[in-house]
Design a protein around this motif. Structure first.
Motif, PDB file in Angstrom:
ATOM      1  N   ARG A  35       0.834  -1.192   0.000  1.00 13.52           N
ATOM      2  CA  ARG A  35       0.000   0.000   0.000  1.00 13.52           C
ATOM      3  C   ARG A  35       0.870   1.245   0.000  1.00 13.52           C
ATOM      4  O   ARG A  35       2.022   1.225   0.406  1.00 13.52           O
ATOM      5  CB  ARG A  35      -0.916   0.000   1.233  1.00 13.52           C
ATOM      6  N   LEU A  36       0.276   2.342  -0.469  1.00 12.81           N
ATOM      7  CA  LEU A  36       0.986   3.616  -0.436  1.00 12.81           C
ATOM      8  C   LEU A  36       1.004   4.159   0.983  1.00 12.81           C
ATOM      9  O   LEU A  36       0.008   4.092   1.703  1.00 12.81           O
ATOM     10  CB  LEU A  36       0.305   4.617  -1.370  1.00 12.81           C
ATOM     11  N   GLY A  37       2.128   4.698   1.386  1.00 15.84           N
ATOM     12  CA  GLY A  37       2.278   5.243   2.722  1.00 15.84           C
ATOM     13  C   GLY A  37       2.824   6.649   2.686  1.00 15.84           C
ATOM     14  O   GLY A  37       3.004   7.244   1.612  1.00 15.84           O
ATOM     15  N   PRO A  38       3.131   7.204   3.848  1.00 15.59           N
ATOM     16  CA  PRO A  38       3.651   8.579   3.910  1.00 15.59           C
ATOM     17  C   PRO A  38       4.929   8.770   3.097  1.00 15.59           C
ATOM     18  O   PRO A  38       5.182   9.875   2.610  1.00 15.59           O
ATOM     19  CB  PRO A  38       3.908   8.782   5.411  1.00 15.59           C
ATOM     20  N   GLN A  39       5.726   7.707   2.956  1.00 17.13           N
ATOM     21  CA  GLN A  39       6.978   7.846   2.210  1.00 17.13           C
ATOM     22  C   GLN A  39       6.761   8.074   0.722  1.00 17.13           C
ATOM     23  O   GLN A  39       7.689   8.465   0.011  1.00 17.13           O
ATOM     24  CB  GLN A  39       7.854   6.591   2.414  1.00 17.13           C
ATOM     25  N   HIS A  40       5.533   7.832   0.255  1.00 21.63           N
ATOM     26  CA  HIS A  40       5.239   8.031  -1.165  1.00 21.63           C
ATOM     27  C   HIS A  40       4.653   9.406  -1.468  1.00 21.63           C
ATOM     28  O   HIS A  40       4.479   9.750  -2.641  1.00 21.63           O
ATOM     29  CB  HIS A  40       4.245   6.961  -1.651  1.00 21.63           C
ATOM     30  N   VAL A  41       4.332  10.175  -0.430  1.00 22.18           N
ATOM     31  CA  VAL A  41       3.657  11.458  -0.645  1.00 22.18           C
ATOM     32  C   VAL A  41       4.539  12.429  -1.419  1.00 22.18           C
ATOM     33  O   VAL A  41       4.120  13.032  -2.415  1.00 22.18           O
ATOM     34  CB  VAL A  41       3.220  12.071   0.702  1.00 22.18           C
ATOM     35  N   ALA A  42       5.783  12.599  -0.964  1.00 20.06           N
ATOM     36  CA  ALA A  42       6.678  13.565  -1.614  1.00 20.06           C
ATOM     37  C   ALA A  42       6.941  13.225  -3.081  1.00 20.06           C
ATOM     38  O   ALA A  42       6.846  14.105  -3.941  1.00 20.06           O
ATOM     39  CB  ALA A  42       7.990  13.667  -0.833  1.00 20.06           C
ATOM     40  N   LEU A  44       5.032  11.572  -5.146  1.00 23.42           N
ATOM     41  CA  LEU A  44       3.802  11.774  -5.912  1.00 23.42           C
ATOM     42  C   LEU A  44       3.556  13.257  -6.173  1.00 23.42           C
ATOM     43  O   LEU A  44       3.163  13.648  -7.278  1.00 23.42           O
ATOM     44  CB  LEU A  44       2.613  11.168  -5.163  1.00 23.42           C
ATOM     45  N   ILE A  45       3.777  14.092  -5.159  1.00 23.07           N
ATOM     46  CA  ILE A  45       3.592  15.528  -5.347  1.00 23.07           C
ATOM     47  C   ILE A  45       4.598  16.067  -6.358  1.00 23.07           C
ATOM     48  O   ILE A  45       4.257  16.902  -7.209  1.00 23.07           O
ATOM     49  CB  ILE A  45       3.717  16.261  -4.003  1.00 23.07           C
ATOM     50  N   ALA A  46       5.848  15.592  -6.279  1.00 24.47           N
ATOM     51  CA  ALA A  46       6.875  16.051  -7.221  1.00 24.47           C
ATOM     52  C   ALA A  46       6.517  15.680  -8.653  1.00 24.47           C
ATOM     53  O   ALA A  46       6.648  16.498  -9.573  1.00 24.47           O
ATOM     54  CB  ALA A  46       8.226  15.458  -6.837  1.00 24.47           C
ATOM     55  N   VAL A  47       6.034  14.459  -8.859  1.00 23.48           N
ATOM     56  CA  VAL A  47       5.640  14.029 -10.201  1.00 23.48           C
ATOM     57  C   VAL A  47       4.420  14.812 -10.683  1.00 23.48           C
ATOM     58  O   VAL A  47       4.325  15.195 -11.849  1.00 23.48           O
ATOM     59  CB  VAL A  47       5.362  12.512 -10.225  1.00 23.48           C
ATOM     60  N   ALA A  48       3.477  15.055  -9.756  1.00 29.06           N
ATOM     61  CA  ALA A  48       2.290  15.827 -10.123  1.00 29.06           C
ATOM     62  C   ALA A  48       2.662  17.241 -10.550  1.00 29.06           C
ATOM     63  O   ALA A  48       2.146  17.757 -11.548  1.00 29.06           O
ATOM     64  CB  ALA A  48       1.310  15.868  -8.950  1.00 29.06           C
ATOM     65  N   ASP A  49       3.566  17.883  -9.800  1.00 30.99           N
ATOM     66  CA  ASP A  49       3.992  19.242 -10.153  1.00 30.99           C
ATOM     67  C   ASP A  49       4.759  19.253 -11.470  1.00 30.99           C
ATOM     68  O   ASP A  49       4.604  20.173 -12.280  1.00 30.99           O
ATOM     69  CB  ASP A  49       4.858  19.825  -9.038  1.00 30.99           C
ATOM     70  N   LEU A  50       5.583  18.239 -11.686  1.00 28.65           N
ATOM     71  CA  LEU A  50       6.334  18.151 -12.937  1.00 28.65           C
ATOM     72  C   LEU A  50       5.397  17.981 -14.120  1.00 28.65           C
ATOM     73  O   LEU A  50       5.578  18.612 -15.173  1.00 28.65           O
ATOM     74  CB  LEU A  50       7.330  16.993 -12.865  1.00 28.65           C
ATOM     75  N   VAL A 155       2.744  20.896   1.805  1.00 34.29           N
ATOM     76  CA  VAL A 155       2.503  19.461   1.971  1.00 34.29           C
ATOM     77  C   VAL A 155       3.784  18.681   1.704  1.00 34.29           C
ATOM     78  O   VAL A 155       4.133  17.742   2.431  1.00 34.29           O
ATOM     79  CB  VAL A 155       1.374  18.992   1.030  1.00 34.29           C
ATOM     80  N   LEU A 156       4.496  19.073   0.665  1.00 34.54           N
ATOM     81  CA  LEU A 156       5.751  18.407   0.333  1.00 34.54           C
ATOM     82  C   LEU A 156       6.747  18.497   1.484  1.00 34.54           C
ATOM     83  O   LEU A 156       7.370  17.498   1.879  1.00 34.54           O
ATOM     84  CB  LEU A 156       6.346  19.021  -0.936  1.00 34.54           C
ATOM     85  N   LEU A 211      -4.904  13.907 -10.759  1.00 33.64           N
ATOM     86  CA  LEU A 211      -5.239  12.567 -10.281  1.00 33.64           C
ATOM     87  C   LEU A 211      -4.171  12.013  -9.360  1.00 33.64           C
ATOM     88  O   LEU A 211      -4.466  11.186  -8.492  1.00 33.64           O
ATOM     89  CB  LEU A 211      -5.438  11.630 -11.476  1.00 33.64           C
ATOM     90  N   LEU A 212      -2.934  12.446  -9.526  1.00 36.28           N
ATOM     91  CA  LEU A 212      -1.862  11.960  -8.662  1.00 36.28           C
ATOM     92  C   LEU A 212      -2.055  12.418  -7.214  1.00 36.28           C
ATOM     93  O   LEU A 212      -1.519  11.793  -6.290  1.00 36.28           O
ATOM     94  CB  LEU A 212      -0.499  12.449  -9.176  1.00 36.28           C
ATOM     95  N   TYR A 213      -2.809  13.486  -7.006  1.00 31.31           N
ATOM     96  CA  TYR A 213      -3.089  13.953  -5.648  1.00 31.31           C
ATOM     97  C   TYR A 213      -4.127  13.103  -4.941  1.00 31.31           C
ATOM     98  O   TYR A 213      -4.292  13.205  -3.725  1.00 31.31           O
ATOM     99  CB  TYR A 213      -3.560  15.396  -5.670  1.00 31.31           C
TER     100      TYR A 213
END
Length: 214
Positions: A35-42, A44-50, A155-156, A211-213
């Motif tokens: 499962r996705l956890g807190p370690q995946h948040v950063a 995902l946000i970086a990819v979403a912003d990119l 958030v990042l 959608l990545l958010y």
């Protein structure tokens, strides 16, 4: 508390069932790894912003040409829109910070970016290319999309250790160069398929970033 009670009940049932049954279950660390956890948040946000920067670069630099060629607006009006864009983005940034205290930062980002993407689709598909209609929509879309930057950064930073924040901050330069590089592709698309179809491509890519958010 409810979840803790359920966990305690499950643990008791497992002990009662015997060591053989417990041994047949997957180890807890293996179950959690799927499962996705807190370690995946950063990441995902970086990819979403990119993704968002890449999408914006396709068309944002060509809005002035769109206003001039498609809507027949003089360059002075377009320049005034840039000033209004900066002022409006600052005001919306403050408003969204207050909204995030009520519904949460990620929920605010999802709501606002979804509205921004929808407005770009409206601009692209609107059969009536009237400046009195298109200009307010474009301004509102720009305000919404630009005003979430502070929230996404906050958030990042919450999910990145202090010792690694400089590394993640360096991604901003990558995002900027990506935005500039995609502008060249946006110019080719605008010449081939037109400005409004390029806006649709931009909206599709921005939707992927939103959608990545989730």
């Amino acid at each position: 508390a409810h979840a803790a009670g359920e966990a305690a009940s499950s643990a008791g049932a497992g002990v009662a069932a015997g060591a053989g049954q417990v041994g047949s279950e997957a180890p807890p660390h293996r179950r959690r790894s799927a499962r996705l956890g807190p370690q995946h948040v950063a990441p995902l946000i970086a990819v979403a912003d990119l993704t968002g920067k890449l999408a914006s670069g396709l068309s944002m630099r060509f809005f002035l040409l769109y206003f001039w060629r498609e809507l027949g607006l003089p360059p002075t009006v377009a320049m005034l829109m840039l000033v209004g864009n900066n002022l409006g983005s600052a005001a919306w940034t403050i408003a969204l910070q207050r909204l995030s205290l009520r519904i949460g930062r990620v929920s605010t980002i999802l709501l606002v970016k979804s509205c921004g993407v929808s407005l770009l689709v409206v601009v692209a598909l609107c059969p009536l290319q009237d400046p009195r209609l298109i200009l307010p929509i474009c301004l509102l879309r720009s305000w919404l999309m630009n005003s979430t930057l502070a929230l996404s950064k906050s958030v990042l930073n919450d999910y990145v250790p202090k010792r690694h924040r400089a590394k993640w901050a360096s991604l901003e330069s990558v995002n900027t160069s990506t935005w500039a590089g995609s502008a060249a592709l946006g110019g080719l698309l605008s010449d081939r398929i037109g400005y409004r179809h390029t806006f649709l491509v931009t909206a599709a890519l921005q939707a992927v970033g939103v959608l990545l958010y989730t």
